[in-house]
Design a protein around this motif. Structure first.
Motif, PDB file in Angstrom:
ATOM      1  N   LEU A 100      50.432  31.898  44.955  1.00 16.97           N
ATOM      2  CA  LEU A 100      49.019  31.536  45.071  1.00 16.97           C
ATOM      3  C   LEU A 100      48.423  31.075  43.742  1.00 16.97           C
ATOM      4  O   LEU A 100      47.338  30.505  43.706  1.00 16.97           O
ATOM      5  N   LYS A 101      49.147  31.346  42.654  1.00 23.05           N
ATOM      6  CA  LYS A 101      48.736  30.923  41.307  1.00 23.05           C
ATOM      7  C   LYS A 101      47.296  31.327  40.978  1.00 23.05           C
ATOM      8  O   LYS A 101      46.443  30.482  40.667  1.00 23.05           O
ATOM      9  N   PRO A 102      47.006  32.610  41.040  1.00 26.45           N
ATOM     10  CA  PRO A 102      45.642  33.057  40.722  1.00 26.45           C
ATOM     11  C   PRO A 102      45.389  32.990  39.224  1.00 26.45           C
ATOM     12  O   PRO A 102      46.318  32.888  38.416  1.00 26.45           O
ATOM     13  N   LYS A 103      44.124  33.064  38.870  1.00 25.74           N
ATOM     14  CA  LYS A 103      43.763  33.127  37.459  1.00 25.74           C
ATOM     15  C   LYS A 103      43.839  34.561  36.944  1.00 25.74           C
ATOM     16  O   LYS A 103      44.020  34.803  35.758  1.00 25.74           O
ATOM     17  N   LEU A 104      43.667  35.515  37.874  1.00 21.74           N
ATOM     18  CA  LEU A 104      43.640  36.930  37.503  1.00 21.74           C
ATOM     19  C   LEU A 104      44.371  37.756  38.545  1.00 21.74           C
ATOM     20  O   LEU A 104      44.174  37.566  39.746  1.00 21.74           O
ATOM     21  N   ILE A 105      45.237  38.659  38.086  1.00 23.58           N
ATOM     22  CA  ILE A 105      45.884  39.633  38.952  1.00 23.58           C
ATOM     23  C   ILE A 105      45.376  41.020  38.574  1.00 23.58           C
ATOM     24  O   ILE A 105      45.407  41.407  37.396  1.00 23.58           O
ATOM     25  N   ILE A 106      44.891  41.763  39.578  1.00 22.38           N
ATOM     26  CA  ILE A 106      44.500  43.151  39.375  1.00 22.38           C
ATOM     27  C   ILE A 106      45.603  44.015  39.962  1.00 22.38           C
ATOM     28  O   ILE A 106      45.869  43.974  41.164  1.00 22.38           O
ATOM     29  N   ALA A 107      46.263  44.785  39.121  1.00 23.11           N
ATOM     30  CA  ALA A 107      47.360  45.654  39.563  1.00 23.11           C
ATOM     31  C   ALA A 107      46.883  47.100  39.476  1.00 23.11           C
ATOM     32  O   ALA A 107      46.735  47.652  38.379  1.00 23.11           O
ATOM     33  N   ASP A 108      46.616  47.696  40.632  1.00 22.48           N
ATOM     34  CA  ASP A 108      46.065  49.053  40.688  1.00 22.48           C
ATOM     35  C   ASP A 108      47.202  50.060  40.890  1.00 22.48           C
ATOM     36  O   ASP A 108      47.629  50.327  42.000  1.00 22.48           O
ATOM     37  N   GLU A 109      47.701  50.610  39.793  1.00 19.67           N
ATOM     38  CA  GLU A 109      48.799  51.571  39.792  1.00 19.67           C
ATOM     39  C   GLU A 109      49.969  51.104  40.660  1.00 19.67           C
ATOM     40  O   GLU A 109      50.396  51.812  41.583  1.00 19.67           O
TER      41      GLU A 109
END
Length: 278
Positions: free
Chosen positions: A167-176
Motif C-alpha cells: 500500500l506504500k503508506p507514508k506512516l506505519i503505526i506498529a502497536d506492540e
C-alpha cells in the motif's frame, strides 16, 4: 520535515472526565522511527488509536494531530477512510485477530488492495505475491491458499507487513507487533521493520514495552507513564543520559532481565558441557 505532528493531545473518558492522555506532544520526521516506550496502561495504544481517529464515542479528543497538513481530529469518517490503510497503516500486536478466519490469505490481501488501489484483481494478486516475496516468505502460492489459523503468528505478522509494503503508506503505526510471537520470530520481524525504514523510506511509530527492540530500531524515544510523556529525546540520549526516575526504572529492569537471562544461558551451557564429559 515532519510527516506527523501531535500537539497538546488530550484524551478524556466522558463518563467521569478522567484524562487518559494528558497534554502530550511529539513529531515524526520523514523516513524515521519514533519509539513509544512504556508499561501496560501508560497510554501507548490509546495514543495510536487517537492518531487513526478510531476511539469510540466514550472518549473526547482535544488538541491537534497534523498529518499532511490536515488535523485528523477534525476529519470526517469518509476522509479518514481515505487515510487509513493507504496513507497510514497500523500493524497490531495480535495478528490472529486481524484476519477474518472465514477467508483465505489470498482473498483478504486481494480485497484489501482492491479497496485501496485502482488496480484489477489480477494485478492485486500479482501485488500480493510480490509483497510476500519482499518479506522473504517461501512457498507463496501455498501460503495464499491457507486460512489464518493455518499460519503461525510470525507468518501472519509478515503478511500484515507485506500488505503495508504494497500500500506504500507514508506512516506505519506498529502497536506492540512482537508481543504475541516467539522470540525467534520477534528477531525476524524487527529485521523486517528495519528493512522497511531503510529501503522503502517509510516513517514508523513503534510502540512497545521492550527497550531492547527500540534501542535497535528507533531514532528517537518517547517514554510514557500514566498518560504523560515523562521523557523524550534521541535513543542514545534516553539510554545513556536519561533524567526521569521512570525511564531509569525501565532501563534497569531491562538490564537486570538480560543479566539474569545470560546467567541462565551460561548455566545451561555449562551443565550441558558437564553432562558431555560425565
Amino acid at each position: 520535515m515532519d510527516i506527523l505532528e501531535v500537539k497538546n493531545l488530550e484524551v478524556i473518558l466522558k463518563k467521569n472526565n478522567k484524562e487518559i492522555i494528558k497534554n502530550i506532544s511529539f513529531s515524526i520526521g520523514k523516513n524515521s522511527c519514533v519509539g513509544i516506550l512504556g508499561e501496560s496502561g501508560s497510554g501507548k495504544s490509546v495514543t495510536c488509536k487517537s492518531i487513526l481517529n478510531i476511539l469510540n464515542d466514550n472518549f473526547r479528543v482535544n488538541g491537534e494531530i497534523i498529518f499532511n497538513g490536515k488535523n485528523l481530529i477534525d476529519c470526517t469518517e469518509k476522509e479518514m477512510k481515505n487515510i487509513r490503510g493507504k496513507q497510514i497503516c497500523m500493524i497490531l500486536q495480535n495478528p490472529m485477530t486481524s484476519f477474518d478466519p472465514l477467508f483465505t490469505i489470498q482473498n483478504q490481501m486481494v480485497e484489501t488492495f482492491l479497496e485501496h488501489l485502482d488496480i484489477s484483481s489480477k494485478e492485486a494478486l500479482d501485488l500480493a505475491k510480490e509483497s510476500l516475496e519482499k518479506m522473504r516468505m517461501k512457498e507463496i502460492d501455498a501460503v495464499l491458499k491457507k486460512y489464518p489459523h493455518e499460519l503461525s503468528g510470525g507468518m501472519l505478522q509478515r503478511v500484515m507487513i507485506a500488505i503495508a509494503i504494497a500500500l506504500k503508506p507514508k506512516l506505519i503505526i506498529a502497536d506492540e507487533p512482537t508481543t504475541a510471537i516467539d522470540s525467534l520470530n520477534q528477531k525476524d520481524i524487527i529485521e523486517e521493520f528495519k528493512i522497511l525504514k531503510n529501503e522503502i523510506a517509510v516513517s514508523i511509530l513503534f510502540v512497545t514495552h521492550d527497550l531492547g527492540i527500540l534501542s535497535y530500531l528507533a531514532d528517537k524515544l518517547i517514554v510514557m507513564q500514566n498518560g504523560k510523556i515523562v521523557e523524550s529525546g534521541t535513543t542514545a540520549e534516553i539510554i545513556n543520559n536519561h533524567n526521569h526516575e521512570h525511564t531509569n526504572f525501565l532501563i534497569e529492569t531491562r538490564r537486570t532481565l538480560m543479566k539474569k537471562f545470560k546467567e541462565v544461558a551460561d548455566w545451561t551451557l555449562n551443565e550441558g558441557e558437564n553432562k558431555i564429559y560425565e
